[in-house]
Design an enzyme around this catalytic site. Sequence first.
Site, PDB file in Angstrom:
ATOM      1  N   SER A 199      68.119  17.332  40.300  1.00 50.44           N
ATOM      2  CA  SER A 199      67.604  17.148  38.866  1.00 50.44           C
ATOM      3  C   SER A 199      66.877  18.521  38.480  1.00 50.44           C
ATOM      4  O   SER A 199      66.548  19.379  39.157  1.00 50.44           O
ATOM      5  CB  SER A 199      66.702  15.944  38.687  1.00 50.44           C
ATOM      6  OG  SER A 199      65.752  16.017  39.384  1.00 50.44           O
ATOM      7  N   LYS A 200      66.309  18.441  36.967  1.00 47.84           N
ATOM      8  CA  LYS A 200      65.908  19.503  36.722  1.00 47.84           C
ATOM      9  C   LYS A 200      64.325  19.654  37.408  1.00 47.84           C
ATOM     10  O   LYS A 200      63.803  20.897  37.425  1.00 47.84           O
ATOM     11  CB  LYS A 200      65.423  19.338  35.195  1.00 47.84           C
ATOM     12  CG  LYS A 200      66.640  19.673  34.388  1.00 47.84           C
ATOM     13  CD  LYS A 200      66.478  19.614  32.736  1.00 47.84           C
ATOM     14  CE  LYS A 200      67.688  19.645  31.946  1.00 47.84           C
ATOM     15  NZ  LYS A 200      68.544  18.523  32.114  1.00 47.84           N
ATOM     16  N   ARG A 201      63.865  18.734  37.918  1.00 52.29           N
ATOM     17  CA  ARG A 201      62.570  18.805  38.881  1.00 52.29           C
ATOM     18  C   ARG A 201      62.775  19.845  39.752  1.00 52.29           C
ATOM     19  O   ARG A 201      61.915  20.629  40.244  1.00 52.29           O
ATOM     20  CB  ARG A 201      62.251  17.583  39.630  1.00 52.29           C
ATOM     21  CG  ARG A 201      61.662  16.448  38.548  1.00 52.29           C
ATOM     22  CD  ARG A 201      61.131  15.273  39.085  1.00 52.29           C
ATOM     23  NE  ARG A 201      62.017  14.646  40.330  1.00 52.29           N
ATOM     24  CZ  ARG A 201      61.864  15.103  41.583  1.00 52.29           C
ATOM     25  NH1 ARG A 201      61.130  15.744  42.028  1.00 52.29           N
ATOM     26  NH2 ARG A 201      62.715  14.568  42.389  1.00 52.29           N
ATOM     27  N   GLY A 203      64.233  22.531  39.570  1.00 47.68           N
ATOM     28  CA  GLY A 203      64.555  24.032  39.277  1.00 47.68           C
ATOM     29  C   GLY A 203      65.811  23.940  38.467  1.00 47.68           C
ATOM     30  O   GLY A 203      66.096  23.080  37.398  1.00 47.68           O
TER      31      GLY A 203
END
Length: 424
Positions: A199-201, A203
């Site tokens: 996920s965006k966490r 990167g």
Amino acid sequence: MRVRFAPSPTGALHIGGARTALYNWLLARGAGGALLLRIEDTDRERSTPENVEQILDSLRWLGLDWDEGPFFQGERAERHREQIAALVRDGHAYEDEGAVRLRVPEDGATVVADVIRGEVRFEHAAIQDFVIARSDGSPLYNLAVAVDDLDMSITHVVRGEDHLSNTPRQVMVLRALGAEPPLYAHLPLLHGPDGKKLSKRHGAASVEDLRDAGYLPEAVRNYLALLGWGYDETTTFFTTAELVERFSLDRVSRAPAVFDEPKLRWMNGRYLRELDEQELARRLEQRLGRDGLRAPVRIAREKLQTLADFWPLAAFLVERQPFDEDAWGRIMGEGDAEREAAERLARARSALAGVDPFDEQPVEQTLRGLVEELGVKPKAVFQPIRLAISGSSISPGIFESVALLGREETLERIDAALARVREG
RNA sequence: GCCGCCAUCGUCCAGGGGACUAGGACGCCGCCCUCUCACGGCGGAAACCGGGGUUCGAAUCCCCGUGGCGGUACCA
């Protein structure tokens, strides 16, 4: 061979989705067959033009094209209703409080033929009669997918493993329709470094993120191909033509893979250095919306891993940059140290003032001569110059940089640094 | 809970009964190169989840356990 890539139109194309798209594409191209694109969305509300365009953009950027489509599942609702009616008519399905359910036999099992995992057996006892149409008559995913795959004569369904548990339902719909299911291949999922769903966490999580981070599509293709597949013991670099030729589903691994951005960075750097100077300059100019980057690219390229690395490193070659205070402190020091550094810088200024022609070779000769004359370490002379011209402690080679800036600009920047010392 | 999938260095991929003292790559560490940062070169540490079985022989085949993941919707 007919293969489809069927993304859900919920916005950005996830990296896992990009790998699925790539594998489908390699398969289609390798067999000389068609790749078709179907937007998987029985509820056409989600297929907003923005969402769809975002996916198509990502695919285009990756260099993955398709021969047919995109088709929108939502546009096929009439056909789906037709088949639902046929299933009810033939006794394979029945109405239940308005919804339509497919009959699942009490006994026996449905076996899914999976190229990657072998035969996966699902006992019917564990599967309920499942809903294929809502009370309002609209079709559900497991029905729509099966009907579409059949109508489109799909031979190979390659998708994420999260679909494996749904597959027996789709196979049952197909059989009830009197058809044989295609060959399935369920790819292992992609995780972030912590083992959780990417996920965006973590990167970069989408194709868009990768583009913004300055990766090259050819490097992304190579890297993604290797996330879940390997050709032999040692080969790491594959041209796209080689991937098309060598890729095969039976070498796809079964275990989930972790997306490792540092390895992509490294691989991207290798691809970047293989690009010819003109092409690299073209891509950077396009990305930055500037012209005339050819010369800066020539002297900075060996230090780049991504396109995004270029500007922080080379901006000073195009426009004067403010001094980085930390770098100033480290290089110039304070008090006596600063005065001595300034003295060396002043000597360098005088020496450079007389260089003619102001090219890399004479500049190097002059500055090395000065180092020898002063009897100091090279960096005692070079670092203050680097700081003066770039504002930073990091830059491309000092001789190339000075020569590229030219005498006038170089002397001006040195003067500005010296003035800063005088003014404290 | 039930159903399913999976399990080799920190990570990605090789190896699928003997060639394994387990190979390559990223990352990490050291050295060399060096004007900074990189690049490049050389070297190093680093793994077969556990337990049973089968076999002359198991990282490899089977079973169990453990762990991770996915599914179990009138979502896709």
